[in-house]
Motif scaffolding. Structure first.
Motif, PDB file in Angstrom:
ATOM      1  N   UNK A   6       0.854  -1.189   0.000  1.00 17.13           N
ATOM      2  CA  UNK A   6       0.000   0.000   0.000  1.00 17.13           C
ATOM      3  C   UNK A   6       0.888   1.236   0.000  1.00 17.13           C
ATOM      4  N   UNK A   7       0.637   2.189  -0.928  1.00 15.31           N
ATOM      5  CA  UNK A   7       1.457   3.398  -0.985  1.00 15.31           C
ATOM      6  C   UNK A   7       0.680   4.639  -0.564  1.00 15.31           C
ATOM      7  N   UNK A   8      -0.629   4.497  -0.344  1.00 13.95           N
ATOM      8  CA  UNK A   8      -1.422   5.601   0.208  1.00 13.95           C
ATOM      9  C   UNK A   8      -2.716   5.026   0.761  1.00 13.95           C
ATOM     10  N   UNK A   9      -3.119   5.551   1.945  1.00 13.13           N
ATOM     11  CA  UNK A   9      -4.381   5.140   2.543  1.00 13.13           C
ATOM     12  C   UNK A   9      -4.840   6.211   3.506  1.00 13.13           C
ATOM     13  N   UNK A  10      -6.062   6.690   3.330  1.00 12.65           N
ATOM     14  CA  UNK A  10      -6.551   7.754   4.197  1.00 12.65           C
ATOM     15  C   UNK A  10      -8.074   7.818   4.170  1.00 12.65           C
ATOM     16  N   UNK A  11      -8.666   8.074   5.325  1.00 13.87           N
ATOM     17  CA  UNK A  11     -10.108   8.333   5.402  1.00 13.87           C
ATOM     18  C   UNK A  11     -10.407   9.817   5.261  1.00 13.87           C
ATOM     19  N   UNK A  12      -9.376  10.639   5.419  1.00 13.30           N
ATOM     20  CA  UNK A  12      -9.577  12.083   5.434  1.00 13.30           C
ATOM     21  C   UNK A  12      -9.143  12.745   4.139  1.00 13.30           C
ATOM     22  N   UNK A  13      -8.050  12.283   3.549  1.00 20.00           N
ATOM     23  CA  UNK A  13      -7.473  12.942   2.384  1.00 20.00           C
ATOM     24  C   UNK A  13      -7.626  12.075   1.128  1.00 20.00           C
ATOM     25  N   UNK A  14      -7.577  12.751  -0.009  1.00 16.03           N
ATOM     26  CA  UNK A  14      -7.674  12.069  -1.300  1.00 16.03           C
ATOM     27  C   UNK A  14      -6.384  12.282  -2.078  1.00 16.03           C
ATOM     28  N   UNK A  15      -5.852  11.206  -2.627  1.00 15.38           N
ATOM     29  CA  UNK A  15      -4.679  11.290  -3.482  1.00 15.38           C
ATOM     30  C   UNK A  15      -4.908  10.391  -4.687  1.00 15.38           C
ATOM     31  N   UNK A  16      -4.432  10.801  -5.854  1.00 16.75           N
ATOM     32  CA  UNK A  16      -4.664  10.044  -7.070  1.00 16.75           C
ATOM     33  C   UNK A  16      -3.359   9.912  -7.840  1.00 16.75           C
ATOM     34  N   UNK A  17      -3.343   8.965  -8.789  1.00 21.90           N
ATOM     35  CA  UNK A  17      -2.176   8.751  -9.636  1.00 21.90           C
ATOM     36  C   UNK A  17      -2.357   9.567 -10.907  1.00 21.90           C
ATOM     37  N   UNK A  18      -1.387  10.407 -11.209  1.00 18.19           N
ATOM     38  CA  UNK A  18      -1.417  11.205 -12.419  1.00 18.19           C
ATOM     39  C   UNK A  18      -0.728  10.497 -13.571  1.00 18.19           C
ATOM     40  N   UNK A  19       0.355   9.806 -13.290  1.00 17.49           N
ATOM     41  CA  UNK A  19       1.115   9.119 -14.338  1.00 17.49           C
ATOM     42  C   UNK A  19       2.115   8.169 -13.706  1.00 17.49           C
ATOM     43  N   UNK A  20       2.658   7.287 -14.543  1.00 17.34           N
ATOM     44  CA  UNK A  20       3.783   6.440 -14.167  1.00 17.34           C
ATOM     45  C   UNK A  20       4.840   6.618 -15.242  1.00 17.34           C
ATOM     46  N   UNK A  21       6.066   6.948 -14.849  1.00 17.44           N
ATOM     47  CA  UNK A  21       7.121   7.233 -15.813  1.00 17.44           C
ATOM     48  C   UNK A  21       7.794   5.942 -16.281  1.00 17.44           C
ATOM     49  N   UNK A  22       8.692   6.089 -17.272  1.00 15.20           N
ATOM     50  CA  UNK A  22       9.450   4.948 -17.767  1.00 15.20           C
ATOM     51  C   UNK A  22      10.356   4.349 -16.697  1.00 15.20           C
ATOM     52  N   UNK A  23      10.687   5.135 -15.683  1.00 12.04           N
ATOM     53  CA  UNK A  23      11.565   4.665 -14.619  1.00 12.04           C
ATOM     54  C   UNK A  23      10.791   4.115 -13.426  1.00 12.04           C
ATOM     55  N   UNK A  24       9.514   3.802 -13.619  1.00 10.21           N
ATOM     56  CA  UNK A  24       8.660   3.281 -12.547  1.00 10.21           C
ATOM     57  C   UNK A  24       8.541   4.259 -11.383  1.00 10.21           C
ATOM     58  N   UNK A  25       8.449   5.530 -11.703  1.00  8.92           N
ATOM     59  CA  UNK A  25       8.141   6.545 -10.704  1.00  8.92           C
ATOM     60  C   UNK A  25       6.654   6.860 -10.805  1.00  8.92           C
ATOM     61  N   UNK A  26       5.933   6.612  -9.721  1.00  6.15           N
ATOM     62  CA  UNK A  26       4.509   6.939  -9.682  1.00  6.15           C
ATOM     63  C   UNK A  26       4.362   8.396  -9.276  1.00  6.15           C
ATOM     64  N   UNK A  27       3.649   9.170 -10.092  1.00  9.84           N
ATOM     65  CA  UNK A  27       3.419  10.583  -9.790  1.00  9.84           C
ATOM     66  C   UNK A  27       2.028  10.696  -9.181  1.00  9.84           C
ATOM     67  N   UNK A  28       1.985  10.946  -7.862  1.00 11.08           N
ATOM     68  CA  UNK A  28       0.730  11.084  -7.139  1.00 11.08           C
ATOM     69  C   UNK A  28       0.448  12.560  -6.921  1.00 11.08           C
TER      70      UNK A  28
END
Length: 338
Positions: free
Chosen positions: A242-264
Motif C-alpha cells: 500500500x502506498x497511500x491510505x486515508x479516510x480524510x485525504x484524497x490522493x490520485x495517480x497522475x502518471x507512471x514514468x518509464x523509470x517506474x516513478x509513480x506521480x501522485x
C-alpha cells in the motif's frame, strides 16, 4: 486564425483547434489529438518553425477513422492513434455518447505512413468499445484499458499488444478480491483507476473502500470509507504493498514514468495548492520527491496538469477564450518545505 504559445514562443495557427485532451511531446515536437479537426496535428517546438510540420488526417490510404481520442508514441517515434470509427449500420449511431462508439488503434510510422489497425484481439480483428485509455511501456508494448461493469462494480479488462500488433497478455480485474477485512469491519473495494508499471506483472490500483459489515451486521448505506493506492501483483493475485491510505485525504495517480516513478497528486491545504509526490517504485528504498504548484481551476481542484513518461510536468490554460497556452513547469525544491 488563433494564437498559441509553446515554450514561450508565439505561434499562429491557420484554423481553430479545441483544447486538446491528449498531447505527447517527442524529440522537440508536440503531437496533438485534435478532436475538433479530426486529425493528429504535429508541431515543432523550435521557434524558427512557425507552422505545423505534419498532419495525420482521419482518412488516408487503407484507413479511415472518425474522431481521434488519444495519441501516443513509442521510443522509435511510431505513432499510435486511438480513434472512434463510424458504425453506419447502426441507426442513430451519430447521436450516441462516446462510450457507445467503437474504436480502433491506428499505428503510423514516424513520417505519418499508415502501418496497421489494432482491434480487440489484434490486427484485423473486431473493434473495441472505446477504451478508457491506452499506454506504452518501456519495451514498446501497447496497453489497452477497457472498462467493464459487473452490476455496479467497475472492472478493467487490460490487454497488452506487442509492437507487431499481437495480443500477448490479458488480465481482468474482476479476479481481484473485492473485500477487505480490518478487525471486525469488512470493506468492499471499488476500483477507480489503474496503471501499469514497466514490469508487466505489477499494477497500480486506486480505489475507494466502503464499510459494508461491522460486528457481523450488514450496513446497507455505507457511512465509512477510505481512499487507497496499492501495488497489485498479477502473478501472486494479491495486493503486495500500500502506498497511500486515508479516510480524510484524497490522493490520485497522475502518471507512471518509464523509470517506474509513480506521480501522485492531491490538494494540500497548508500550501493552498497542488502537491505532486514523485514516488520511485523501482527499488525497495522508494525514494520520494515532493513539488507544489498552484491550483488551476476553482471548480476542479486536481484538473489541468499532466506528466509525460520522463516525469516532466505540463499544463494547458485557456486565455480569453481565444487560444490555449501549453506550460512546462520547472521543478524547484521549496526552501520553506511547502
Amino acid at each position: 486564425e488563433i494564437k498559441a504559445n509553446f515554450s514561450n514562443q508565439n505561434l499562429i495557427l491557420n484554423d481553430y483547434i479545441d483544447v486538446p485532451r491528449s498531447i505527447q511531446i517527442y524529440r522537440n515536437k508536440i503531437y496533438i489529438a485534435d478532436k475538433y479537426n479530426k486529425r493528429i496535428s504535429i508541431f515543432s517546438m523550435n521557434p524558427n518553425e512557425r507552422s505545423n510540420i505534419m498532419i495525420i488526417s482521419n482518412k488516408g490510404e487503407n484507413y479511415e477513422f472518425d474522431t481521434p481520442i488519444a495519441v501516443l508514441l513509442n521510443k522509435y517515434g511510431e505513432i499510435y492513434v486511438l480513434a472512434t470509427i463510424s458504425n453506419k449500420s447502426s441507426i442513430g449511431y451519430s447521436n450516441q455518447n462516446e462510450e457507445d462508439y467503437l474504436a480502433y488503434i491506428f499505428k503510423f510510422s514516424p513520417s505519418g505512413k499508415y502501418i496497421y489497425s489494432i482491434g480487440e484481439y489484434g490486427i484485423k480483428s473486431s473493434p473495441f468499445p472505446v477504451p478508457e485509455k491506452i499506454d506504452i511501456d518501456l519495451f514498446n508494448n501497447l496497453y489497452v484499458y477497457l472498462v467493464r461493469y459487473d452490476n455496479d462494480l467497475k472492472n478493467y479488462d487490460i490487454k497488452r499488444f506487442s509492437i507487431s500488433g499481437e495480443l500477448t497478455f490479458e488480465f481482468d480485474t474482476k479476479y481481484i478480491t473485492r473485500t477487505n477485512n480490518i478487525g471486525n469491519e469488512t470493506y468492499i473495494n471499488m476500483i477507480s483507476s489503474i496503471f501499469n508499471l514497466k514490469n508487466n506483472e505489477r499494477l497500480i490500483i486506486t480505489s475507494q473502500s466502503y464499510l459494508i459489515n461491522k460486528d457481523g451486521k450488514e450496513i446497507s448505506t455505507p457511512s465509512s470509507f477510505y481512499n487507497s493506492i496499492d501495488i497489485y501483483s498479477i502473478l501472486r493475485n494479491s495486493i503486495t504493498k500500500n502506498i497511500f491510505k486515508s479516510k480524510k485525504y484524497f490522493e490520485d495517480v497522475l502518471a507512471v514514468t518509464y523509470d517506474d516513478v509513480a506521480v501522485l497528486y492531491s490538494y494540500d491545504e497548508k500550501a493552498k495548492g497542488i502537491r505532486f509526490r514523485f514516488l520511485d517504485l523501482s527499488s525497495s528504498s522508494e525514494k520520494e520527491t515532493v513539488y507544489y504548484a498552484p491550483q488551476l481551476s476553482t471548480l476542479y481542484l486536481h484538473s489541468g496538469y499532466w506528466v509525460d513518461k520522463n516525469g516532466e510536468i505540463y499544463s494547458i490554460v485557456v486565455k480569453d477564450q481565444k487560444y490555449f497556452v501549453l506550460l512546462k513547469w520547472r521543478k524547484v525544491k521549496s526552501r520553506s518545505g511547502v
